[in-house]
Design a protein around this motif. Structure first.
Motif, PDB file in Angstrom:
ATOM      1  N   ALA A  96     106.450 -63.476  88.485  1.00 39.32           N
ATOM      2  CA  ALA A  96     107.453 -62.313  88.569  1.00 39.32           C
ATOM      3  C   ALA A  96     107.058 -61.189  89.362  1.00 39.32           C
ATOM      4  O   ALA A  96     108.057 -60.652  90.066  1.00 39.32           O
ATOM      5  N   LEU A  97     105.726 -60.950  89.765  1.00 41.43           N
ATOM      6  CA  LEU A  97     105.357 -59.972  90.701  1.00 41.43           C
ATOM      7  C   LEU A  97     106.135 -60.356  92.151  1.00 41.43           C
ATOM      8  O   LEU A  97     106.571 -59.468  92.944  1.00 41.43           O
ATOM      9  N   PHE A  98     105.610 -61.565  92.197  1.00 46.49           N
ATOM     10  CA  PHE A  98     106.212 -62.087  93.725  1.00 46.49           C
ATOM     11  C   PHE A  98     107.567 -62.433  93.853  1.00 46.49           C
ATOM     12  O   PHE A  98     108.198 -63.100  94.771  1.00 46.49           O
ATOM     13  N   ASN A  99     108.436 -61.898  92.801  1.00 48.91           N
ATOM     14  CA  ASN A  99     109.935 -62.148  92.713  1.00 48.91           C
ATOM     15  C   ASN A  99     110.481 -60.989  93.601  1.00 48.91           C
ATOM     16  O   ASN A  99     111.694 -60.515  93.062  1.00 48.91           O
ATOM     17  N   HIS A 100     109.917 -60.438  94.469  1.00 45.32           N
ATOM     18  CA  HIS A 100     110.592 -59.330  95.344  1.00 45.32           C
ATOM     19  C   HIS A 100     111.150 -59.976  96.558  1.00 45.32           C
ATOM     20  O   HIS A 100     110.191 -60.409  97.204  1.00 45.32           O
ATOM     21  N   SER A 101     112.042 -59.331  96.987  1.00 47.26           N
ATOM     22  CA  SER A 101     112.550 -59.836  98.141  1.00 47.26           C
ATOM     23  C   SER A 101     111.949 -59.038  99.369  1.00 47.26           C
ATOM     24  O   SER A 101     111.846 -59.446 100.551  1.00 47.26           O
ATOM     25  N   SER A 102     111.294 -58.000  98.993  1.00 49.11           N
ATOM     26  CA  SER A 102     110.473 -57.070 100.041  1.00 49.11           C
ATOM     27  C   SER A 102     109.298 -57.566 100.440  1.00 49.11           C
ATOM     28  O   SER A 102     108.598 -56.822 101.138  1.00 49.11           O
ATOM     29  N   ALA A 103     108.720 -58.596  99.871  1.00 49.19           N
ATOM     30  CA  ALA A 103     107.523 -59.118 100.470  1.00 49.19           C
ATOM     31  C   ALA A 103     107.558 -59.329 101.874  1.00 49.19           C
ATOM     32  O   ALA A 103     108.419 -59.881 102.506  1.00 49.19           O
ATOM     33  N   PRO A 104     106.404 -58.976 102.607  1.00 45.58           N
ATOM     34  CA  PRO A 104     106.409 -59.078 104.239  1.00 45.58           C
ATOM     35  C   PRO A 104     106.110 -60.502 104.665  1.00 45.58           C
ATOM     36  O   PRO A 104     106.198 -60.570 105.869  1.00 45.58           O
ATOM     37  N   HIS A 106     106.642 -64.769 105.087  1.00 45.73           N
ATOM     38  CA  HIS A 106     107.829 -65.557 105.325  1.00 45.73           C
ATOM     39  C   HIS A 106     108.656 -65.921 103.876  1.00 45.73           C
ATOM     40  O   HIS A 106     107.641 -66.235 102.993  1.00 45.73           O
ATOM     41  N   SER A 107     109.984 -65.993 103.576  1.00 48.31           N
ATOM     42  CA  SER A 107     110.414 -66.244 102.316  1.00 48.31           C
ATOM     43  C   SER A 107     110.222 -67.527 101.683  1.00 48.31           C
ATOM     44  O   SER A 107     109.977 -67.705 100.368  1.00 48.31           O
ATOM     45  N   ILE A 108     110.124 -68.365 102.645  1.00 49.93           N
ATOM     46  CA  ILE A 108     109.715 -69.758 102.040  1.00 49.93           C
ATOM     47  C   ILE A 108     108.350 -70.022 101.575  1.00 49.93           C
ATOM     48  O   ILE A 108     108.266 -70.662 100.464  1.00 49.93           O
ATOM     49  N   THR A 109     107.477 -69.313 102.373  1.00 47.62           N
ATOM     50  CA  THR A 109     105.941 -69.452 101.729  1.00 47.62           C
ATOM     51  C   THR A 109     106.134 -68.533 100.320  1.00 47.62           C
ATOM     52  O   THR A 109     105.172 -69.007  99.504  1.00 47.62           O
ATOM     53  N   VAL A 110     106.578 -67.566 100.016  1.00 45.59           N
ATOM     54  CA  VAL A 110     106.533 -66.839  99.035  1.00 45.59           C
ATOM     55  C   VAL A 110     107.171 -67.587  98.013  1.00 45.59           C
ATOM     56  O   VAL A 110     106.789 -67.826  96.629  1.00 45.59           O
ATOM     57  N   HIS A 156     107.186 -50.338  98.941  1.00 44.72           N
ATOM     58  CA  HIS A 156     106.983 -52.033  99.370  1.00 44.72           C
ATOM     59  C   HIS A 156     106.361 -52.311 100.827  1.00 44.72           C
ATOM     60  O   HIS A 156     106.909 -53.388 101.168  1.00 44.72           O
ATOM     61  N   SER A 157     105.645 -51.308 101.151  1.00 47.28           N
ATOM     62  CA  SER A 157     104.712 -51.268 102.304  1.00 47.28           C
ATOM     63  C   SER A 157     104.205 -52.858 102.637  1.00 47.28           C
ATOM     64  O   SER A 157     103.511 -53.240 101.585  1.00 47.28           O
ATOM     65  N   ALA A 158     103.828 -53.115 103.819  1.00 45.85           N
ATOM     66  CA  ALA A 158     103.075 -54.343 104.171  1.00 45.85           C
ATOM     67  C   ALA A 158     101.707 -53.968 103.735  1.00 45.85           C
ATOM     68  O   ALA A 158     100.880 -54.865 103.047  1.00 45.85           O
ATOM     69  N   ALA A 159     101.162 -53.032 103.779  1.00 45.32           N
ATOM     70  CA  ALA A 159      99.808 -52.435 103.506  1.00 45.32           C
ATOM     71  C   ALA A 159      99.601 -52.514 101.894  1.00 45.32           C
ATOM     72  O   ALA A 159      98.757 -53.224 101.250  1.00 45.32           O
ATOM     73  N   ALA A 160     100.885 -52.020 101.198  1.00 49.86           N
ATOM     74  CA  ALA A 160     100.710 -52.098  99.602  1.00 49.86           C
ATOM     75  C   ALA A 160     100.502 -53.678  99.243  1.00 49.86           C
ATOM     76  O   ALA A 160      99.882 -54.139  98.356  1.00 49.86           O
ATOM     77  N   TRP A 161     101.486 -54.442  99.886  1.00 48.60           N
ATOM     78  CA  TRP A 161     101.708 -55.811  99.727  1.00 48.60           C
ATOM     79  C   TRP A 161     100.291 -56.735  99.953  1.00 48.60           C
ATOM     80  O   TRP A 161      99.788 -57.535  99.208  1.00 48.60           O
ATOM     81  N   GLU A 162      99.512 -55.916 100.839  1.00 49.13           N
ATOM     82  CA  GLU A 162      98.175 -56.779 101.066  1.00 49.13           C
ATOM     83  C   GLU A 162      97.404 -56.428 100.045  1.00 49.13           C
ATOM     84  O   GLU A 162      96.300 -57.476  99.680  1.00 49.13           O
TER      85      GLU A 162
END
Length: 187
Positions: A96-104, A106-110, A156-162
């Protein structure tokens, strides 16, 4: 390749739906899915390597969500059934957490990551005796809600996603240990 993994996990989940706590899915497929999720989560780091160190420091200095180590300590002494339901919940919360389109990444990897995590949860669920899936660890659910809120606060910054990626990697490693303890206890 994505379709093959999807259908393999689907077949395994359907095939083992009525089995006992010690099921062949845990013996043979859990490890494969676990290794795949770790490979995928590790591959996601390459996109965020370009994050400025200053941005990463800003993220880490904010009020981050602390890993629920106490929950893991409690569950590690629980029954095998409880360990399985706890692990299933973690996997569902991760998906559910990774169900965000904002993840930095590649969408295919996510999406591939989400599919494998979901199939892993379904496979473990098929190994539980009580098919009661309403068992919810409220503290664990609150933890994942705080992670989601943290992402929102950080836009949803790249640093927060990291930081989230690192937390999830820790979860994946810990649930691997939990399930290994179930398998070891049944030998």
């Amino acid at each position: 390749m994505l379709n093959r993994i999807f259908f393999l996990c689907l077949f395994v989940a359907l095939h083992t739906s009525g089995s006992s706590l010690r099921c062949s899915w845990m013996d043979h497929k859990f490890r494969q899915c676990s290794e795949r999720t770790l490979d995928l989560i590790n591959s996601m780091v390459t996109v965020t390597d370009t994050v400025d160190d200053a941005d990463a420091d800003d993220v880490e200095n904010n009020d981050t969500v602390h890993f629920p180590s106490e929950l893991y300590k409690t569950v590690s002494n629980a029954s095998a059934e409880h360990k399985l339901t706890f692990t299933v919940q973690i996997l569902e919360e991760v998906s559910a957490l990774f169900n965000h389109s904002s993840a930095p990444w590649h969408s295919i990897t996510v999406e591939h990551f989400r599919i494998v995590v979901t199939r892993q949860a379904q496979g473990l669920r098929s190994c539980t005796r009580s098919h009661r899936h309403n068992t919810l660890h409220k503290k664990l659910h609150m933890y994942f809600n705080r992670l989601s809120g943290y992402l929102k606060r950080m836009d949803h910054s790249a640093a927060a996603w990291e930081l989230i990626r690192k937390e999830i990697k820790t979860h994946l490693l810990r649930i691997d240990l939990l399930i290994s303890s179930v398998l070891t206890a049944n030998n």
